[in-house]
Scaffold this motif. Structure first.
Motif, PDB file in Angstrom:
ATOM      1  N   GLU A   8      18.018   1.068  12.550  1.00  0.00           N
ATOM      2  CA  GLU A   8      18.837   2.279  12.460  1.00  0.00           C
ATOM      3  C   GLU A   8      19.880   2.154  11.354  1.00  0.00           C
ATOM      4  O   GLU A   8      20.009   3.034  10.498  1.00  0.00           O
ATOM      5  N   GLN A   9      20.639   1.063  11.370  1.00  0.00           N
ATOM      6  CA  GLN A   9      21.734   0.877  10.423  1.00  0.00           C
ATOM      7  C   GLN A   9      21.252   0.798   8.985  1.00  0.00           C
ATOM      8  O   GLN A   9      21.931   1.262   8.074  1.00  0.00           O
ATOM      9  N   GLN A  10      20.084   0.207   8.774  1.00  0.00           N
ATOM     10  CA  GLN A  10      19.575  -0.002   7.420  1.00  0.00           C
ATOM     11  C   GLN A  10      18.671   1.129   6.938  1.00  0.00           C
ATOM     12  O   GLN A  10      18.130   1.060   5.841  1.00  0.00           O
ATOM     13  N   GLY A  11      18.476   2.146   7.751  1.00  0.00           N
ATOM     14  CA  GLY A  11      17.680   3.302   7.352  1.00  0.00           C
ATOM     15  C   GLY A  11      16.203   3.006   7.175  1.00  0.00           C
ATOM     16  O   GLY A  11      15.557   3.562   6.286  1.00  0.00           O
ATOM     17  N   CYS A  12      15.655   2.162   8.026  1.00  0.00           N
ATOM     18  CA  CYS A  12      14.232   1.823   7.946  1.00  0.00           C
ATOM     19  C   CYS A  12      13.389   2.947   8.555  1.00  0.00           C
ATOM     20  O   CYS A  12      13.771   3.538   9.556  1.00  0.00           O
ATOM     21  N   ASP A  13      12.255   3.215   7.922  1.00  0.00           N
ATOM     22  CA  ASP A  13      11.340   4.256   8.405  1.00  0.00           C
ATOM     23  C   ASP A  13      10.346   3.718   9.419  1.00  0.00           C
ATOM     24  O   ASP A  13       9.743   4.493  10.164  1.00  0.00           O
ATOM     25  N   LEU A  14      10.115   2.410   9.397  1.00  0.00           N
ATOM     26  CA  LEU A  14       9.080   1.793  10.220  1.00  0.00           C
ATOM     27  C   LEU A  14       9.496   0.375  10.574  1.00  0.00           C
ATOM     28  O   LEU A  14      10.078  -0.323   9.740  1.00  0.00           O
TER      29      LEU A  14
ATOM     30  N   GLN B 122       0.829  -1.209   0.000  1.00  0.00           N
ATOM     31  CA  GLN B 122       0.000   0.000   0.000  1.00  0.00           C
ATOM     32  C   GLN B 122       0.865   1.262   0.000  1.00  0.00           C
ATOM     33  O   GLN B 122       0.504   2.275  -0.588  1.00  0.00           O
ATOM     34  N   MET B 123       2.004   1.199   0.659  1.00  0.00           N
ATOM     35  CA  MET B 123       2.912   2.340   0.754  1.00  0.00           C
ATOM     36  C   MET B 123       3.918   2.375  -0.396  1.00  0.00           C
ATOM     37  O   MET B 123       4.664   3.339  -0.526  1.00  0.00           O
ATOM     38  N   GLN B 124       3.979   1.279  -1.189  1.00  0.00           N
ATOM     39  CA  GLN B 124       5.010   1.113  -2.220  1.00  0.00           C
ATOM     40  C   GLN B 124       6.399   1.262  -1.602  1.00  0.00           C
ATOM     41  O   GLN B 124       7.292   1.915  -2.150  1.00  0.00           O
ATOM     42  N   ALA B 125       6.566   0.634  -0.435  1.00  0.00           N
ATOM     43  CA  ALA B 125       7.811   0.731   0.321  1.00  0.00           C
ATOM     44  C   ALA B 125       8.674  -0.512   0.107  1.00  0.00           C
ATOM     45  O   ALA B 125       8.174  -1.600  -0.181  1.00  0.00           O
ATOM     46  N   GLU B 126       9.956  -0.335   0.258  1.00  0.00           N
ATOM     47  CA  GLU B 126      10.895  -1.446   0.229  1.00  0.00           C
ATOM     48  C   GLU B 126      10.714  -2.275   1.504  1.00  0.00           C
ATOM     49  O   GLU B 126      10.408  -1.736   2.564  1.00  0.00           O
ATOM     50  N   VAL B 127      10.930  -3.587   1.396  1.00  0.00           N
ATOM     51  CA  VAL B 127      10.788  -4.491   2.536  1.00  0.00           C
ATOM     52  C   VAL B 127      12.154  -5.057   2.916  1.00  0.00           C
ATOM     53  O   VAL B 127      12.893  -5.540   2.054  1.00  0.00           O
ATOM     54  N   LEU B 128      12.469  -4.993   4.203  1.00  0.00           N
ATOM     55  CA  LEU B 128      13.639  -5.675   4.753  1.00  0.00           C
ATOM     56  C   LEU B 128      13.126  -6.654   5.787  1.00  0.00           C
ATOM     57  O   LEU B 128      12.567  -6.258   6.811  1.00  0.00           O
ATOM     58  N   ALA B 129      13.278  -7.947   5.506  1.00  0.00           N
ATOM     59  CA  ALA B 129      12.870  -8.987   6.448  1.00  0.00           C
ATOM     60  C   ALA B 129      14.050  -9.301   7.363  1.00  0.00           C
ATOM     61  O   ALA B 129      15.195  -9.354   6.918  1.00  0.00           O
TER      62      ALA B 129
ATOM     63  N   THR C 265      19.731 -12.178   8.342  1.00  0.00           N
ATOM     64  CA  THR C 265      19.756 -12.925   9.596  1.00  0.00           C
ATOM     65  C   THR C 265      20.815 -12.270  10.475  1.00  0.00           C
ATOM     66  O   THR C 265      21.951 -12.071  10.033  1.00  0.00           O
ATOM     67  N   ALA C 266      20.421 -11.894  11.682  1.00  0.00           N
ATOM     68  CA  ALA C 266      21.338 -11.270  12.629  1.00  0.00           C
ATOM     69  C   ALA C 266      21.450 -12.168  13.854  1.00  0.00           C
ATOM     70  O   ALA C 266      20.573 -12.990  14.109  1.00  0.00           O
ATOM     71  N   PHE C 267      22.501 -12.001  14.607  1.00  0.00           N
ATOM     72  CA  PHE C 267      22.748 -12.830  15.788  1.00  0.00           C
ATOM     73  C   PHE C 267      22.866 -11.951  17.021  1.00  0.00           C
ATOM     74  O   PHE C 267      23.647 -11.005  17.047  1.00  0.00           O
ATOM     75  N   SER C 268      22.067 -12.287  18.027  1.00  0.00           N
ATOM     76  CA  SER C 268      22.112 -11.543  19.280  1.00  0.00           C
ATOM     77  C   SER C 268      21.295 -12.283  20.334  1.00  0.00           C
ATOM     78  O   SER C 268      20.311 -12.945  20.010  1.00  0.00           O
ATOM     79  N   ASP C 269      21.689 -12.133  21.570  1.00  0.00           N
ATOM     80  CA  ASP C 269      20.903 -12.694  22.671  1.00  0.00           C
ATOM     81  C   ASP C 269      19.851 -11.706  23.157  1.00  0.00           C
ATOM     82  O   ASP C 269      19.048 -12.028  24.016  1.00  0.00           O
ATOM     83  N   THR C 270      19.878 -10.498  22.629  1.00  0.00           N
ATOM     84  CA  THR C 270      18.858  -9.495  22.941  1.00  0.00           C
ATOM     85  C   THR C 270      18.198  -9.090  21.625  1.00  0.00           C
ATOM     86  O   THR C 270      18.600  -8.105  20.994  1.00  0.00           O
ATOM     87  N   ALA C 271      17.189  -9.861  21.232  1.00  0.00           N
ATOM     88  CA  ALA C 271      16.541  -9.681  19.929  1.00  0.00           C
ATOM     89  C   ALA C 271      16.009  -8.259  19.754  1.00  0.00           C
ATOM     90  O   ALA C 271      16.163  -7.667  18.682  1.00  0.00           O
ATOM     91  N   ALA C 272      15.395  -7.719  20.781  1.00  0.00           N
ATOM     92  CA  ALA C 272      14.794  -6.384  20.664  1.00  0.00           C
ATOM     93  C   ALA C 272      15.841  -5.324  20.336  1.00  0.00           C
ATOM     94  O   ALA C 272      15.631  -4.480  19.458  1.00  0.00           O
ATOM     95  N   LEU C 273      16.954  -5.354  21.016  1.00  0.00           N
ATOM     96  CA  LEU C 273      18.002  -4.371  20.761  1.00  0.00           C
ATOM     97  C   LEU C 273      18.603  -4.546  19.370  1.00  0.00           C
ATOM     98  O   LEU C 273      18.939  -3.564  18.699  1.00  0.00           O
ATOM     99  N   LYS C 274      18.703  -5.790  18.918  1.00  0.00           N
ATOM    100  CA  LYS C 274      19.228  -6.054  17.582  1.00  0.00           C
ATOM    101  C   LYS C 274      18.255  -5.533  16.522  1.00  0.00           C
ATOM    102  O   LYS C 274      18.671  -4.947  15.517  1.00  0.00           O
ATOM    103  N   ILE C 275      16.959  -5.703  16.746  1.00  0.00           N
ATOM    104  CA  ILE C 275      15.951  -5.183  15.814  1.00  0.00           C
ATOM    105  C   ILE C 275      16.081  -3.669  15.704  1.00  0.00           C
ATOM    106  O   ILE C 275      16.084  -3.116  14.602  1.00  0.00           O
ATOM    107  N   VAL C 276      16.214  -2.999  16.836  1.00  0.00           N
ATOM    108  CA  VAL C 276      16.363  -1.540  16.850  1.00  0.00           C
ATOM    109  C   VAL C 276      17.648  -1.132  16.123  1.00  0.00           C
ATOM    110  O   VAL C 276      17.644  -0.199  15.311  1.00  0.00           O
TER     111      VAL C 276
END
Length: 154
Positions: free
Chosen positions: A106-112, A28-35, A91-102
């Motif tokens: 940031e690093q990949q320039g995601c808007d949402l 709907q937003m015509q946005a790029e997707v990063l899984a 695929t990222a590796f971390s024992d703190t998934a939430a902090l890795k998601i954040v």
């Protein structure tokens, strides 16, 4: 409005349904997707002096988690491709998934950040903790929380 949307998955049925909703939103937003799939970091065995022969090496573990991540994110990639969206996965590796998601957002320039909630409340939420709640409290980026009314398959 949004140019790049981070969609997280842990491979569960709930997160797969959430990911499909995320791709529809991105369309709907015509946005790029990063899984993104966040796997636990490799743990060295500390309970014995010699590593058991069946224990995977760090390289084997990382390769296995990357394969698993690709499998989990495959449906997201196929849906994004079918929708005509730019897409990539990580695929990222971390024992703190939430902090890795954040960090990845940031690093990949995601808007949402688009992620799911299992809908736990009360003691279940308090005792189990919630990656979604932790992401919400650690980022200044918008987070769209997709909540399923009922479990998939019911």
């Amino acid at each position: 409005m949004y140019r790049k949307i981070l969609i997280t998955t842990d491979g569960s049925a709930v997160s797969q349904h959430t990911a499909c909703a995320g791709v529809k939103f991105a369309q709907q937003m015509q946005a790029e997707v990063l899984a993104l799939f966040v796997a636990p970091s490799y743990q060295y065995p500390v309970y014995v002096e010699i590593v058991p022969p069946a224990y995977p090496s760090e390289e084997e573990y990382l390769a296995q988690m990357r394969r698993m991540g690709e499998e989990y994110m495959g449906s997201i990639m196929r849906a994004a491709e079918k929708a005509g969206l730019q897409h990539s996965c990580m695929t990222a590796f971390s024992d703190t998934a939430a902090l890795k998601i954040v960090d990845v957002a940031e690093q990949q320039g995601c808007d949402l950040i688009f992620m799911g909630s299992h809908g736990r409340s009360g003691w279940g939420q308090l005792l189990l903790g919630s990656v979604t709640n932790k992401v919400l409290s650690h980022t200044s980026k918008p987070v769209l929380v997709h909540r399923l009314i009922r479990e998939p398959g019911t």
